[in-house]
Design a protein around this motif. Structure first.
Motif, mmCIF file in Angstrom:
data_model
loop_
_atom_site.group_PDB
_atom_site.id
_atom_site.type_symbol
_atom_site.label_atom_id
_atom_site.label_comp_id
_atom_site.label_asym_id
_atom_site.label_seq_id
_atom_site.Cartn_x
_atom_site.Cartn_y
_atom_site.Cartn_z
ATOM 1 N N ILE A 43 -54.803 8.081 35.935
ATOM 2 C CA ILE A 43 -53.722 7.106 36.076
ATOM 3 C C ILE A 43 -54.199 5.664 35.881
ATOM 4 N N ALA A 44 -55.466 5.398 36.132
ATOM 5 C CA ALA A 44 -55.989 4.038 35.945
ATOM 6 C C ALA A 44 -55.979 3.630 34.478
ATOM 7 N N ALA A 45 -55.967 4.587 33.575
ATOM 8 C CA ALA A 45 -56.018 4.299 32.145
ATOM 9 C C ALA A 45 -54.651 4.378 31.470
ATOM 10 N N LEU A 46 -53.614 4.755 32.219
ATOM 11 C CA LEU A 46 -52.296 4.921 31.622
ATOM 12 C C LEU A 46 -51.495 3.625 31.659
ATOM 13 N N ASP A 47 -50.628 3.454 30.665
ATOM 14 C CA ASP A 47 -49.782 2.270 30.566
ATOM 15 C C ASP A 47 -48.338 2.672 30.892
ATOM 16 N N PHE A 48 -47.865 2.257 32.063
ATOM 17 C CA PHE A 48 -46.489 2.525 32.453
ATOM 18 C C PHE A 48 -46.047 1.483 33.471
ATOM 19 N N HIS A 49 -44.753 1.319 33.583
ATOM 20 C CA HIS A 49 -44.194 0.346 34.530
ATOM 21 C C HIS A 49 -43.714 1.048 35.793
ATOM 22 N N VAL A 50 -43.483 0.273 36.811
ATOM 23 C CA VAL A 50 -42.926 0.782 38.067
ATOM 24 C C VAL A 50 -41.413 0.886 37.886
ATOM 25 N N LEU A 51 -40.844 2.009 38.275
ATOM 26 C CA LEU A 51 -39.390 2.166 38.206
ATOM 27 C C LEU A 51 -38.735 1.240 39.232
ATOM 28 N N ARG A 52 -37.668 0.594 38.814
ATOM 29 C CA ARG A 52 -37.013 -0.358 39.699
ATOM 30 C C ARG A 52 -35.538 -0.058 39.929
ATOM 31 N N TYR A 57 -34.702 5.593 36.422
ATOM 32 C CA TYR A 57 -35.258 6.895 36.803
ATOM 33 C C TYR A 57 -34.488 8.038 36.152
ATOM 34 N N GLU A 58 -33.163 7.973 36.195
ATOM 35 C CA GLU A 58 -32.354 9.088 35.717
ATOM 36 C C GLU A 58 -32.093 9.062 34.214
ATOM 37 N N GLU A 59 -31.994 7.870 33.626
ATOM 38 C CA GLU A 59 -31.571 7.779 32.227
ATOM 39 C C GLU A 59 -32.549 7.044 31.321
ATOM 40 N N GLY A 60 -33.510 6.331 31.889
ATOM 41 C CA GLY A 60 -34.445 5.567 31.074
ATOM 42 C C GLY A 60 -35.419 6.471 30.334
ATOM 43 N N ALA A 61 -35.908 5.965 29.234
ATOM 44 C CA ALA A 61 -36.889 6.720 28.445
ATOM 45 C C ALA A 61 -38.277 6.530 29.051
ATOM 46 N N ALA A 92 -50.449 3.127 45.557
ATOM 47 C CA ALA A 92 -49.153 2.797 44.963
ATOM 48 C C ALA A 92 -49.074 3.210 43.492
ATOM 49 N N LEU A 93 -50.165 3.070 42.749
ATOM 50 C CA LEU A 93 -50.131 3.425 41.335
ATOM 51 C C LEU A 93 -49.899 4.923 41.142
ATOM 52 N N LEU A 94 -50.471 5.746 42.006
ATOM 53 C CA LEU A 94 -50.232 7.188 41.921
ATOM 54 C C LEU A 94 -48.778 7.499 42.244
ATOM 55 N N LYS A 95 -48.205 6.858 43.264
ATOM 56 C CA LYS A 95 -46.796 7.077 43.601
ATOM 57 C C LYS A 95 -45.910 6.661 42.430
#
Length: 195
Positions: A43-52, A57-61, A92-95
């Motif tokens: 997970i430390a090497a992955l590029d993703f944003h925090v869901l807000r 969560y339900e419809e975003g790509a 938090a990054l894992l969550k």
């Protein structure tokens, strides 16, 4: 039985000196030597944003790294999660990673009535390897292993993953080199079995 295993390294610090990374290496090397197929997610090497938002969560790509993680999780017969206990819970990054990955449409389906109708990940087993500064018995006894139970029941169990095994390693800052090597040997044994 040969298994397809996806290892999820949940330590947010990419420093290779982290003990979680040594545990992962011991498990992965032994699993591959035993003939198991292993894929790795760090997970430390992955590029993703925090869901807000719920809509995201339900419809975003999902971001491309999350789509690749979903494919690796879907491919697996067994998942191995390795992470440290931070402030009584997972980092938090894992969550944030778990929120991104276990979305509707991937981890479960909702029918027209709004009820869960399908669990595509049912039948996938898991092991959680949790490191912590406090003694593992104290975490279980005094704190009731609340965050571990939450991961097992409210996230993994919710999407049908099971059975789930646990390895809790306490006192990681003070256990000494001999005890650390003993835990690495235990991880090798678990890796050989594909558990």
């Amino acid at each position: 039985m040969i298994k397809r295993i996806t290892v999820i390294q949940g330590h947010p610090d990419p420093d290779p000196a982290r003990y979680c990374r040594a545990l992962e290496a011991a498990y992965t090397t032994a699993a591959q030597a035993a003939g198991h197929e292993v894929r790795r997610l760090d997970i430390a090497a992955l590029d993703f944003h925090v869901l807000r938002s719920r809509a995201d969560y339900e419809e975003g790509a999902p971001p491309p790294d999350i789509e690749a993680a979903q494919e690796a999780i879907d491919w697996a017969d067994h998942l191995l999660f390795i992470y440290p206990l931070w402030l009584g819970s997972m980092p938090a990054l894992l969550k944030a990673f778990l929120e991104q990955v276990f979305r509707p449409g991937f981890a479960y389906e909702i029918d027209a009535t709004g009820r869960m109708s399908e669990e595509p990940l049912a039948g996938t087993s898991a092991r959680i390897v949790l490191t912590m500064g406090m003694p593992a018995r104290f975490y279980r006894w005094y704190f009731g292993a609340h965050s571990l139970k939450s991961l097992e029941r409210n996230i993994l169990g919710f999407v049908g993953i099971g059975p789930i095994r646990e390895t809790l390693i306490g006192g990681v800052e003070v256990i000494g080199d001999a005890k650390r090597r003993k835990w690495l040997k235990k991880m090798e044994a678990v890796g050989r079995k594909g558990e």
